[in-house]
Each structure stands twice: as structure tokens, then as C-alpha cells.
Write a protein that holds these residues in place. Sequence first.
Motif, short mmCIF file in Angstrom:
data_model
loop_
_atom_site.label_atom_id
_atom_site.label_comp_id
_atom_site.label_asym_id
_atom_site.label_seq_id
_atom_site.Cartn_x
_atom_site.Cartn_y
_atom_site.Cartn_z
N GLY A 1 54.87 47.21 -57.44
CA GLY A 1 55.29 47.95 -58.62
C GLY A 1 56.41 48.94 -58.36
N TRP B 1 56.06 50.37 -64.55
CA TRP B 1 54.96 49.48 -64.17
C TRP B 1 53.64 50.25 -64.13
CZ3 TRP B 1 55.74 44.65 -64.73
CH2 TRP B 1 56.99 44.09 -64.47
N LEU C 1 50.18 44.17 -62.88
CA LEU C 1 51.13 45.18 -63.32
C LEU C 1 51.73 44.75 -64.65
CD1 LEU C 1 53.02 45.66 -59.93
CD2 LEU C 1 51.44 47.30 -60.94
#
Length: 472
Positions: free
Chosen positions: A16, A127, A98
Motif C-alpha cells: 500500500g 490505500w 487494499l
Amino acid sequence: MTKKTQSKKELLLKLGTLKLKQYPVSRFKRWMISDDDPLWKRPKKDAIVNDFYVAAFEIWRGNLICRTFYVCQCWLSKEKITQVFEVKRQLAGCTKQLTKRLYNNMGIKVWRYDDYPFYRDKSSARWTVRNEGTFNLAIISSYYLQTINENWYMLNSEEGLFRLLRQTEYKYSGFEYSTFGYHEIFNYLLKYEKHHELEMVSKMGLDYLLNTCPREIQWKRKGLDFLGIDKRDIKLFRKIRPDSIKTFNEVKDYLYKFNIISISTYNHLLLVIRIIKENPYANLNLSKYTLDYFEKQNLSTYIVRDYYRFCEELGLPMNHANKYPDDMKTKHDELQDLITIKRSEKRDQDIITRVNNDLYKYRFTNSSMLITPANSTEDLVNESKELHHCVRTYDERYAKGETNIFLIRECKEPNRPFFTLELSKDKEIMQLRGEHNCSPSETVIDFVRQWAAKYKFTGACVGKEGAIYEMG
């Protein structure tokens, strides 16, 4: 939490923070509409013309990941705009995922880019780890249901996905042999993480059992014992593909006895067993003759059930001729007629009792018309046949005293159906209809008013507007 699970979660968090390569718009061109497409007709305000999702599988640090892109063609500020936004990242073997730009619309999760004027969700621009798990790419989840999302595609080919899978720890997962779809691959790999025996199950073509009877699989057992199937039965099991391991084990002796080796004959066996259980009065035996008989008859279980129920109601002996009539459907219809007569006799008795005890006093006539209560189910059937409405379906309610049916005739033709009237048990006129549910003439309404006034009945057709309800 196991070390492997913790490691996967840490990898997901790392994923992420990265800025991965952005796919150019040209990679998604095959699903886009052309500039001269009629859909591009310019609207009065900004609007989406075409949008869809594309899943792209990649290898990242030796792990299989899936990135989902939202592609949108729209009018924005009076210009044709095509933009691509990455909205989801998944890591194989990780229960979380995510998401970015997640918009919650009445419980249904969709993605929109955050600068679109109708969906300004600025809080989801980065994210975020979600707890939804690895729900399918093709599924839109809501609080109440799951529906298939039609506008999603995959950038990778089937062989391309398999090549990527062979570069990871899941190269021996058996996914390429499974019945799982592309969009279910991460769900499959999660199951493989927990039970490596899934590879063997998929190669045997039995992974469908994960959906049909997941609780019947005993993963803690070793070897093939986790399936709960004897080794000698595996070959037959694969041929007939039963939906339940438990049911297979219950009937497998019959499979060998009757040489059942196909899906269709197996399902027919289960059907006949169901017929035998549901119809104890028939006292049927499970035999080759019984199997062949019901296969030849090719009837629904409802027809079969009704036939044996009619036999029981009529007290027919369960000899061979009644157990296995040459044409069960024809025999069913014959018995149904007998049942109708038997039941109508009881209803007719109830109707005539009601007429003699209460309704006869409401007979009425003037110089041109007469009205009398219906005396039998035959009266109602004849009324329906001649006037083309559904008063015949009122026979049971009439017999039980839930309503009252009166027949209106012209004095010159007292046996010819003319109009039909329904009087509620509260003495309210509910319906007054003639042929094909036609409304009554003023002459008929005047006659009904006279009758209603004499016995103090109420109802819509007593008023100036006439009858407002139909017979059916």
C-alpha cells in the motif's frame, strides 16, 4: 495469528506504500467505445458514457498480486475524458485487501474516482486495508445480497495467469485443474493455504465439493480419507459427480447393484428414492423395474405424489396395476376427476344445507327477472362456462359459508345464465357481473336495488355508479 499470516499482512501494508507502474489507457482500449460511437451524444451536463473494471495480475517480490483498475469514459467540463484509476490491490494468500476511492452506495460497494462531480468522496483517496476479505472481482456485495457485476474484465489471458502462478509458492496449488473461475483465484488460494490437499482434490476434478458440501470434507484425516470415500469408490464418484458425499455413501450399494455409472442415472436414482420416501401408501420397492418404470413415465414428483395421494383418498388397493399404471399421467387425470366428484358431493351437500337453512328466503322475482342462490357446484361451473368468468372457483368458499353466490335470470329464460352476484357473509353486495365480466344495465341494477331494499342489503352496485368489482 500465525507467522505466515503476519508476514502476509506486513507485505500487504508494504504494497500500500508503493507506486507501481501505471497502465496506459491503450491497454484497456479493447473494452472502450470509439469516439464516433452514438453513446457519445453530448448530454446537457457532465455524465459517464462508459465505465468498467479491469483486473490485472502481476508478480511482486515473488508474490502473485492483483490490481483492479476503474476505467471511465465521460463528459467532464464539456470535454470527452478517459481516465484510469487503480482502486484495489490484493495479495495472494492474504485475507485482507487494499482499496482506494471506495464509495458506499446503499450498502453496495462501488468505485468512482474522487474528482467526479457526483461522487466527491475525498476521505478515500489513499490505500486503506479492508476487512471484506478477498471477495470476488465479479461480485458486488451489499448488506442484503450479492449480484454479478457485468462490466469487469481481465487483462491477463488464461495461460498468462497460469505462467505467473508457476513463478510463485502456489505453483503446485492445482488451480489450473479446478472449476474455480479467474475471479475466484484468491479465494481458492486461501483455501489451499489452509489445506494443501486441495491440489489433489482439484486434479481429481472434485473441488466442486467445496461449494456443494464443504462441511462433509474432513481435512484433518490423512490421504484420501479426508473425503470420506473408500478408495475403491473414487472412480465411480468421479463419474457421477454427486453433490453430497454423505448421500453417495448412503446409496452406493444401489449404484453397484443397478450398475449406475453416469450423472443422469445417479440423479434418477435419487429421484426414485425420494418418490418412495414421500409416498408410503404406495409401498414401492427400490428395484430395477421401479427405476425403469419412472424413467419411462418421466413425470414430475408432484404428479407422482398427487397420483398416490388420490389412490389413498379413494382407498384403492396397492396392487401392481395401481402401483405402476401403464400411463400414470392419464390415470392421474382420471382419479383427479373422481376426487373432484367426491369432493363436490360433499360441497354440494354443504351448499344445499346452507340454501335450505338460510339462503332460500332471499329468493326474489318481479315481472321480468328473478334471483336465487346457487344450489350446487354444477351451478357455478355452468355459470362460469356460459358467462366466461371465474365464479366456479368460489365453490369451496361458498360451501364453507365464507361468501354467498346468487344467480340472476330473466323470467322468460329461467335456466339461462344472465348475471351473477356475490353477497358477502355480512350481507354486502360485492360483485355483479354478466358475460365476460360486463357491467350490469340500468334494468338489472334497478332489479338488484329492489331486492337489496327488501332485505336491507348494502353494496356498491346499489348506488348510482353500479357494480365496481369483477368476478375474476
